[in-house]
Design a protein around this motif. Structure first.
Motif, mmCIF file in Angstrom:
data_model
loop_
_atom_site.group_PDB
_atom_site.id
_atom_site.type_symbol
_atom_site.label_atom_id
_atom_site.label_comp_id
_atom_site.label_asym_id
_atom_site.label_seq_id
_atom_site.Cartn_x
_atom_site.Cartn_y
_atom_site.Cartn_z
ATOM 1 N N SER A 98 -2.199 4.778 -7.891
ATOM 2 C CA SER A 98 -3.132 5.547 -7.065
ATOM 3 C C SER A 98 -4.010 4.587 -6.284
ATOM 4 O O SER A 98 -4.566 3.639 -6.848
ATOM 5 C CB SER A 98 -4.010 6.428 -7.968
ATOM 6 N N ASN A 99 -4.145 4.839 -4.987
ATOM 7 C CA ASN A 99 -4.991 3.954 -4.189
ATOM 8 C C ASN A 99 -6.409 3.922 -4.719
ATOM 9 O O ASN A 99 -7.068 2.888 -4.705
ATOM 10 C CB ASN A 99 -5.006 4.408 -2.727
ATOM 11 N N TYR A 100 -6.870 5.081 -5.191
ATOM 12 C CA TYR A 100 -8.227 5.129 -5.718
ATOM 13 C C TYR A 100 -8.372 4.188 -6.920
ATOM 14 O O TYR A 100 -9.322 3.422 -7.022
ATOM 15 C CB TYR A 100 -8.614 6.566 -6.114
ATOM 16 N N ILE A 101 -7.396 4.260 -7.823
ATOM 17 C CA ILE A 101 -7.460 3.420 -9.026
ATOM 18 C C ILE A 101 -7.349 1.942 -8.662
ATOM 19 O O ILE A 101 -8.112 1.101 -9.145
ATOM 20 C CB ILE A 101 -6.342 3.830 -10.014
ATOM 21 N N GLU A 125 -8.044 0.439 -5.861
ATOM 22 C CA GLU A 125 -9.253 -0.015 -5.196
ATOM 23 C C GLU A 125 -10.395 -0.190 -6.200
ATOM 24 O O GLU A 125 -11.145 -1.169 -6.152
ATOM 25 C CB GLU A 125 -9.636 1.020 -4.134
ATOM 26 N N LYS A 172 -12.294 -3.720 -6.999
ATOM 27 C CA LYS A 172 -13.759 -3.797 -6.864
ATOM 28 C C LYS A 172 -14.406 -4.265 -8.162
ATOM 29 O O LYS A 172 -15.370 -5.036 -8.153
ATOM 30 C CB LYS A 172 -14.328 -2.429 -6.483
ATOM 31 N N HIS A 214 -10.266 3.081 4.047
ATOM 32 C CA HIS A 214 -9.773 1.739 4.355
ATOM 33 C C HIS A 214 -8.455 1.361 3.699
ATOM 34 O O HIS A 214 -7.902 0.311 3.979
ATOM 35 C CB HIS A 214 -10.877 0.677 4.227
ATOM 36 N N ILE A 215 -7.900 2.221 2.873
ATOM 37 C CA ILE A 215 -6.494 2.050 2.474
ATOM 38 C C ILE A 215 -5.671 3.095 3.209
ATOM 39 O O ILE A 215 -5.934 4.283 3.105
ATOM 40 C CB ILE A 215 -6.320 2.207 0.947
ATOM 41 N N ILE A 274 -15.106 3.996 2.682
ATOM 42 C CA ILE A 274 -14.547 3.981 1.335
ATOM 43 C C ILE A 274 -13.271 4.807 1.260
ATOM 44 O O ILE A 274 -12.278 4.371 0.713
ATOM 45 C CB ILE A 274 -15.576 4.507 0.307
ATOM 46 N N ASN A 295 -7.559 10.625 -6.207
ATOM 47 C CA ASN A 295 -8.193 9.930 -5.087
ATOM 48 C C ASN A 295 -9.711 9.976 -5.165
ATOM 49 O O ASN A 295 -10.399 9.772 -4.166
ATOM 50 C CB ASN A 295 -7.700 10.500 -3.758
ATOM 51 N N SER A 296 -10.239 10.269 -6.333
ATOM 52 C CA SER A 296 -11.686 10.249 -6.505
ATOM 53 C C SER A 296 -11.961 9.972 -7.978
ATOM 54 O O SER A 296 -11.079 10.117 -8.823
ATOM 55 C CB SER A 296 -12.305 11.588 -6.114
ATOM 56 N N ASN A 327 0.840 -1.187 0.000
ATOM 57 C CA ASN A 327 0.000 0.000 0.000
ATOM 58 C C ASN A 327 0.874 1.236 0.000
ATOM 59 O O ASN A 327 2.023 1.183 0.401
ATOM 60 C CB ASN A 327 -0.884 0.022 1.251
#
Lengths: 454, 454
Positions: A90-93, A95, A99, B249-250, B246, B139-140, A15
């Protein structure tokens, strides 16, 4: 616990923010699931071990431009179909992509589940699978070398040979049981005795190797003790001088939990915080003594430092006597040699082996390191080709040894059925190490300690 | 700064413990350097886009079993030869392999150097290169979509079209300069005027889009204010209720630096710590007012909450008047509606638009979110196909606009040489965005903000 029908997915890289993240899918449907969210060449029609540039899409929405690695069963880590997606970090990507795979039929992998599948599918035996976790946790040349050797099957092969030999006798003795009425001996008792002796010796040697193996894997606990102003802190700094940068310039390693890590010839020495000892040494018979001794008793090595120009014979002898503990190697170090002339140095009060240094002037520090290494490692290295580093293996070896000793004790007296039982027990415990014999609980216990994604 | 002859190496994945780490080599010698430390199929003879299992060796010592990805120039991210080593995720192993590559002729990569090479080798223009960093930091959903669009060249294409049109005129005017004595006009002034108007309008629209683009990229600063016991904390929790898991959690994302992140329809709202406001609101004309107002003035959105059953008309109007700031949208929220009947609700003291909710009972929270989104985003979305998110681009666009306005002002009066200068300036600044015009300083400045390994 073990479901192998479904396809599992997890992030395989740490992470945090990095250039890329790698998401791993494994299972029968890995490639078809990846294809469902893929814009690029048809993944289901590509050869194994190929790389493909393309896009991950969720309906109309593009999530990222990625490179996909394709491993077609059985040519993969798990021997299943494996797809690895190398995406922007990117953590967003990451994740979102995980998903998306879950939405399309994959399941979030449990800790160690990829390696568990590698084991269940015969890619690795159990001790090799454990070596994967050891390799990831390795933080020195020695620990990495042991783990790699174990991963390559060195340990497993050795055990397998012992096992094969025992299996032969076990089957001959089984045969005797079938002809029990006739009182025949298919298994030559002398040969069995000799073999059991040999195996017991090998097992005994493996058991003995654990002390060193454990030290190499986890580092050698080392305490520096001495009276106030003996120069302990200066010594610590002198020892860590060049090595410090090496162990500490990647963040997030073991440094959080231990005071200092000193690497000598590839072996980690954990220099234990001796604050307690520092305060306690001048009132060593008094209140601090218990805490001090506890720290020392948990260590493998004690470096006792004294100020060569200051200490009296009585104090020196008293310190050494008080600090000495059975099973713990003590190095006696005379510090501040730069302040003394040759005559004074020749007249040092302690008559045992002494390493004379100047921590401040960094004199003879390399010699001290050499002695530290020798004291902890060198003698033990002799005669151990394989080092046991895993406490589970140690326990299984000990149980094997017990069973073999029962075989030896009973070989001339007990009947075939008792002998057979003991040999089978020895085989059982040997088999537990490589996973020839397993239970779900055992597997759960081992793999739950892995990181997710491995 | 820019040396492209050598082969660079870096870890491409985050630091920390993970199942695997990926080490990236790029440069003319990437494959031959990798081959020097490789035990496996000859990498120099393999096809591009293939994966190979093998071992990294340092002389006799094996460092790890790895999977190597091969990208042969120009079919790689940098358009150079690229080798990616996927090794076990031990920091010790990663560090050892990187050191080994350096020993064999590679050099440690600087921050962003892989992407810099991709830019210098024409794989990406400058705004696309910048989008890579934005994508990693996204991040979005909204910030990821903008970055991806920019990476795909949407923004660059738009600028290129404007630039192409201007270049035509610039060259015609240059031609006029060559025939300066003859007083001819190759460039039709009316057409130039019309074009400059059009381009200025597009540039103006892009400049305007920055407010929204920046909000989407960095989140919309949102302050919740209100008197004590108005229910601010309860409202905060009600808003974060489902979203919190959401965003959090990372570990290691932006949460360290901001209070709370609320995601509505893919847009991040940064809910700013309003502790100052909480204490200050009942003595709003007094000492706390400055700090409160500072926080509000840094925000884009203010959610003012009051207790619908308690507040007086005078207090309410006074609060609203005091908190209102030009350029900052205010939402007025009447809380604790569950304690009032319909009649009381109809008689609320404030006559402007009010969103009536119960934070405690989670009534009308979705409606409030909808209003928050609309207040910050919806109106601005109209008419912006491309959003500018980068302050460097904003500044270049503003300078372009200034130059174009000078063109428009001078078009009927000044001579060709002045016109030519202003058009060239506009071209220069437009070119800076995509990197058609660059300096080493500019590149240094942009890429040094990248992470190492990208």
């Amino acid at each position: 616990m073990i479901q192998q029908e479904d396809t599992i997915v997890a992030l395989a890289t740490p992470n945090g923010i990095g250039a890329i993240g790698v998401i791993r899918l494994s299972g029968h449907d890995a490639i078809t699931i990846a294809q469902k969210v893929w814009k690029g060449r048809d993944l289901t029609k590509q050869a194994s071990h190929t790389l493909h540039f393309g896009r991950i899409i969720d309906g109309d929405i593009e999530l990222d431009e990625v490179v996909t690695s394709l491993f077609v069963a059985p040519r993969s880590y798990t021997r299943e179909n494996v797809v690895e997606i190398s995406c922007h970090g990117s953590n967003y990507i990451i994740e979102s992509i995980i998903k998306l795979f879950i939405k399309n039929g994959a399941r979030a992998a449990k800790a160690g589940e990829f390696t568990l599948r590698a084991f269940l599918n015969g890619q690795l035996d159990l001790s090799q699978a454990e070596a994967v976790a050891d390799l990831i946790a390795s933080n020195s040349k020695a620990s990495q070398q042991i783990a790699l050797q174990q991963l390559r099957g060195g340990f497993s092969n050795q055990l397998q040979q012992l096992r094969d030999q025992l299996v032969q006798f076990a089957s001959l003795i089984e045969l005797e049981l079938d002809f029990a009425e006739e009182d025949v001996e298919f298994a030559n008792r002398d040969q069995l005795k000799q073999l059991t002796h040999t195996i017991t010796r090998v097992i005994g040697s493996l058991i003995q190797s654990f002390e060193l193996g454990n030290a190499i894997k986890n580092g050698v606990n080392t305490v520096i003790a001495g009276r106030p102003n003996a120069g302990k802190s200066t010594l610590l700094n002198a020892l860590l001088n060049e090595e410090r940068a090496i162990v500490s310039h990647i963040p997030g390693t073991t440094r959080d939990t231990i005071e200092e890590l000193l690497n000598i010839q590839g072996i980690n020495f954990r220099l234990i915080d001796t604050a307690g000892i520092r305060e306690a040494t001048d009132t060593i018979e008094q209140i601090g003594v218990q805490r001090t001794m506890e720290k020392i008793s948990q260590s493998a090595l004690l470096i006792y430092v004294y100020d060569a120009g200051e200490i009296s014979i009585a104090d020196l002898n008293s310190d050494i006597e008080n600090l000495q503990k059975p099973g713990i190697t003590m190095l006696v170090v005379a510090n501040k040699a730069d302040l003394l002339n040759d005559e004074q140095l020749a007249a040092l009060p302690y008559t045992g082996k002494t390493i004379i240094i100047s921590a401040k002037e960094k004199q003879h520090i390399d010699e001290l390191k050499h002695e530290i290494y020798n004291a902890a490692i060198k003698d033990q290295l002799t005669g151990h080709e394989t080092l046991v580093t895993n406490i589970r293996h140690l326990q299984a070896l000990q149980k094997t040894e017990e069973a073999l000793i029962r075989v030896l004790e009973g070989i001339d007296f007990v009947t075939s059925d008792f002998l057979s039982m003991d040999i089978k027990q020895a085989l059982h415990y040997l088999g537990e190490i490589t996973g020839a014999v397993t239970t779900d609980d055992l597997l759960e216990n081992i793999f739950s300690k892995f990181c997710i994604g491995k």
